[in-house]
Scaffold this motif. Structure first.
Motif, short mmCIF file in Angstrom:
data_model
loop_
_atom_site.label_atom_id
_atom_site.label_comp_id
_atom_site.label_asym_id
_atom_site.label_seq_id
_atom_site.Cartn_x
_atom_site.Cartn_y
_atom_site.Cartn_z
N SER A 127 -25.01 39.65 -15.91
CA SER A 127 -25.50 38.30 -15.64
C SER A 127 -24.96 37.34 -16.70
N SER A 128 -24.17 36.37 -16.27
CA SER A 128 -23.59 35.41 -17.22
C SER A 128 -24.69 34.56 -17.87
N ASN A 129 -25.74 34.26 -17.13
CA ASN A 129 -26.84 33.45 -17.69
C ASN A 129 -27.58 34.22 -18.79
N ALA A 130 -27.87 35.51 -18.52
CA ALA A 130 -28.54 36.33 -19.53
C ALA A 130 -27.65 36.53 -20.75
N SER A 131 -26.35 36.70 -20.51
CA SER A 131 -25.40 36.85 -21.61
C SER A 131 -25.35 35.59 -22.47
N TYR A 132 -25.40 34.44 -21.82
CA TYR A 132 -25.39 33.15 -22.55
C TYR A 132 -26.63 33.01 -23.42
N VAL A 133 -27.80 33.35 -22.86
CA VAL A 133 -29.05 33.21 -23.61
C VAL A 133 -29.07 34.16 -24.81
N MET B 217 -22.09 34.37 -35.45
CA MET B 217 -22.91 33.16 -35.35
C MET B 217 -24.12 33.38 -34.45
N MET B 218 -25.22 32.71 -34.81
CA MET B 218 -26.43 32.76 -33.99
C MET B 218 -27.10 31.39 -34.00
N GLY B 219 -27.88 31.12 -32.96
CA GLY B 219 -28.69 29.92 -32.91
C GLY B 219 -27.92 28.68 -32.50
N GLY C 151 -30.89 12.16 -35.18
CA GLY C 151 -30.96 11.99 -33.73
C GLY C 151 -29.89 12.75 -32.97
N GLU C 152 -29.24 13.70 -33.63
CA GLU C 152 -28.19 14.49 -32.98
C GLU C 152 -28.79 15.61 -32.15
N LYS C 153 -28.01 16.10 -31.20
CA LYS C 153 -28.40 17.25 -30.39
C LYS C 153 -27.38 18.36 -30.57
N PRO C 154 -27.79 19.63 -30.41
CA PRO C 154 -26.85 20.74 -30.59
C PRO C 154 -25.67 20.64 -29.61
N ASP C 155 -24.48 21.00 -30.10
CA ASP C 155 -23.28 21.00 -29.26
C ASP C 155 -23.01 22.38 -28.66
N ALA C 156 -23.57 23.41 -29.27
CA ALA C 156 -23.31 24.77 -28.78
C ALA C 156 -24.50 25.66 -29.08
N TRP C 157 -24.69 26.64 -28.23
CA TRP C 157 -25.73 27.65 -28.42
C TRP C 157 -25.04 28.99 -28.66
N PHE D 25 -29.29 34.51 -29.49
CA PHE D 25 -30.29 35.12 -30.37
C PHE D 25 -29.69 36.27 -31.17
N LEU D 26 -28.58 36.83 -30.67
CA LEU D 26 -27.89 37.93 -31.35
C LEU D 26 -26.44 37.54 -31.60
N PRO D 27 -25.80 38.09 -32.65
CA PRO D 27 -24.39 37.78 -32.89
C PRO D 27 -23.51 38.20 -31.71
N GLY D 28 -22.46 37.43 -31.46
CA GLY D 28 -21.55 37.74 -30.36
C GLY D 28 -20.87 39.07 -30.51
#
Length: 202
Positions: A48-54, A75-77, A101-107, A110-113
């Motif tokens: 699942s690409s969505n689960a992998s992304y999370v 990287m994490m977080g 007032g910035e927002k994250p550019d990348a997620w 929860f675990l390292p790639g």
């Protein structure tokens, strides 16, 4: 509603009666369903690409026709990009960026790639570990830990001897093969449990 409730209760009584008469079958069926559930759960990031992304974050980003690497292997977080779209430089997203007032550019998950490549081993280990009782499952888990520990210690020793692997200037193919034969012999001669040998020899 009362009749429907009685009907459900009657069916549950039939199931319970069958389970009591066929305890071994019921135990094996319960274990099979439990393992199937865990395999489905742990396997989600693989199919699942969505689960992998999370779980592992954003590995790449498409910019125009170019595939740009995003999160590094460790990287994490949430991250913010202080570079540009085609050459991202990701740093930790913290309170300073929130105050601006910035927002994250990348997620980055929860675990390292770097864990993603080893994730099928997690599923495999769970399959060899889960059993009918908690005690048996803990026993299998301990065996898997011991086998993996000895394999990792051997790997560290080989890495110390040849930091660059087969490309190292001092690498010796006969010595590497001898290491393999000796390690396999020691596992087989130790008469260790099956899980210990599987995790140590595979």
């Amino acid at each position: 509603v009362g009749q429907a409730g009685n009907s459900v209760q009657d069916k549950l009584k039939v199931v319970a009666k069958f389970a009591n008469k066929n305890k071994r079958f019921a135990s094996n069926a319960t274990m099979a369903l439990s393992i199937a559930g865990y395999m489905t759960l742990f396997g989600l990031p693989v199919y699942s690409s969505n689960a992998s992304y999370v779980l592992f974050g954003e590995k790449d980003s498409v910019v125009g026709d170019t595939l740009v690497p995003m999160c590094g292997p460790n990287m994490m977080g949430p991250k913010i990009n202080i570079g540009n779209a085609t050459h991202p430089v990701l740093v930790n997203f913290n309170r300073t960026w929130v105050a601006r007032g910035e927002k994250p550019d990348a997620w980055c998950g929860f675990l390292p790639g770097s864990y993603f490549g080893m994730w099928p081993t997690v599923v495999q280990t769970a399959m060899f570990t889960l059993y009918g009782t908690t005690g048996s499952t803990m026993k299998n888990a301990w065996q898997c830990i011991c086998g993996t520990l000895f394999a990792v210690l051997n790997l560290y020793m080989l890495t110390f001897m040849w930091p660059l692997g087969a490309k190292d200037a001092h690498y010796s193919s006969p010595l590497a093969w001898l290491n393999l034969v000796v390690v396999l012999f020691l596992f087989l001669a130790s008469r260790a449990d099956v899980n210990t040998m599987m995790m140590g020899m595979c």
